[in-house]
Design an enzyme around this catalytic site. Structure first.
Site, PDB file in Angstrom:
ATOM      1  N   ALA A  52      36.301  44.962  39.613  1.00  0.00           N
ATOM      2  CA  ALA A  52      37.747  44.288  40.234  1.00  0.00           C
ATOM      3  C   ALA A  52      38.129  43.257  39.058  1.00  0.00           C
ATOM      4  O   ALA A  52      39.129  43.137  38.993  1.00  0.00           O
ATOM      5  CB  ALA A  52      36.996  43.614  41.298  1.00  0.00           C
ATOM      6  N   GLU A  53      37.191  42.542  38.601  1.00  0.00           N
ATOM      7  CA  GLU A  53      37.725  41.374  37.678  1.00  0.00           C
ATOM      8  C   GLU A  53      38.489  42.007  36.442  1.00  0.00           C
ATOM      9  O   GLU A  53      39.470  41.229  35.953  1.00  0.00           O
ATOM     10  CB  GLU A  53      36.519  40.649  37.217  1.00  0.00           C
ATOM     11  CG  GLU A  53      36.179  39.544  38.693  1.00  0.00           C
ATOM     12  CD  GLU A  53      37.216  38.601  38.912  1.00  0.00           C
ATOM     13  OE1 GLU A  53      37.975  38.343  38.279  1.00  0.00           O
ATOM     14  OE2 GLU A  53      36.639  38.032  40.067  1.00  0.00           O
ATOM     15  N   SER A  54      37.750  42.998  35.665  1.00  0.00           N
ATOM     16  CA  SER A  54      38.163  43.194  34.186  1.00  0.00           C
ATOM     17  C   SER A  54      38.034  44.691  33.878  1.00  0.00           C
ATOM     18  O   SER A  54      38.620  44.882  32.788  1.00  0.00           O
ATOM     19  CB  SER A  54      37.186  42.350  33.307  1.00  0.00           C
ATOM     20  OG  SER A  54      35.950  43.098  33.361  1.00  0.00           O
TER      21      SER A  54
END
Length: 176
Positions: A52-54
């Site tokens: 989700a983040e990167s």
């Protein structure tokens, strides 16, 4: 012809090998597993946060300045370094896979402890900050059992928590 293409598309998207490779990769699995075990965090939750983040890009940088796989803000990274007594911290090292996963997993563990194992609140705090989560708990009368992420007032955080939880379901299915 359209039916054949639709059937083929469905088969490809449902194929677990395809999903593992393109939709739910598990790069850096040994490092994730090591720190997840060390800090007692669900391995698939860590992978879900990274996705989700990167999207597993170690050089990722957000518009707000968060860095690396788990998108750690420099100030948060500095604070984590003091908590785990790591004198080797530097902002540039947040792009280092090992350090980023170590710090991000430790922070997830810290938030899960703080919010008594409540993944929704811990993930909301990871995204929006613990101060915001405490404000919401007070303002909306949420207790530690709060689970309804659809009530999170920040749209970005609401979508983030939803995405991480959905990712985790897929990781649990694909990486038993």
């Amino acid at each position: 012809m359209i039916l054949v293409l639709a059937s083929l598309s469905y088969f490809v998207w449902q194929n677990e090998d395809f999903q593992r490779k393109y939709l739910y990769p598990y790069d850096y699995q040994d490092t994730i597993n090591f720190y997840a075990d060390r800090y007692e965090v669900d391995r698939n939750l860590v992978a879900s946060v990274i996705l989700a983040e990167s999207k597993f890009r170690q050089d990722a940088t957000s518009v707000h300045g968060a860095r690396g796989l788990m998108q750690i803000m420099p100030e948060t990274g500095s604070w984590i370094a003091t908590q785990i007594e790591d004198d080797s911290f530097s902002v540039d090292k947040l792009y280092n896979v090992n350090m980023n996963i170590k710090y991000g997993t430790w922070y997830l563990s810290e938030l899960q402890t703080e919010f008594e194992g409540n993944e929704v609140l811990a993930l909301a705090a990871y995204n929006a900050g613990r101060g915001n989560v405490y404000e919401w708990m007070e303002k909306y009368h949420w207790d530690i059992n709060f689970k309804d992420y659809t009530k999170i007032p920040f749209p970005e955080t609401r979508e983030y928590v939803k995405r991480v939880l959905e990712n985790k379901k897929h990781y649990n299915k694909l990486y038993k």
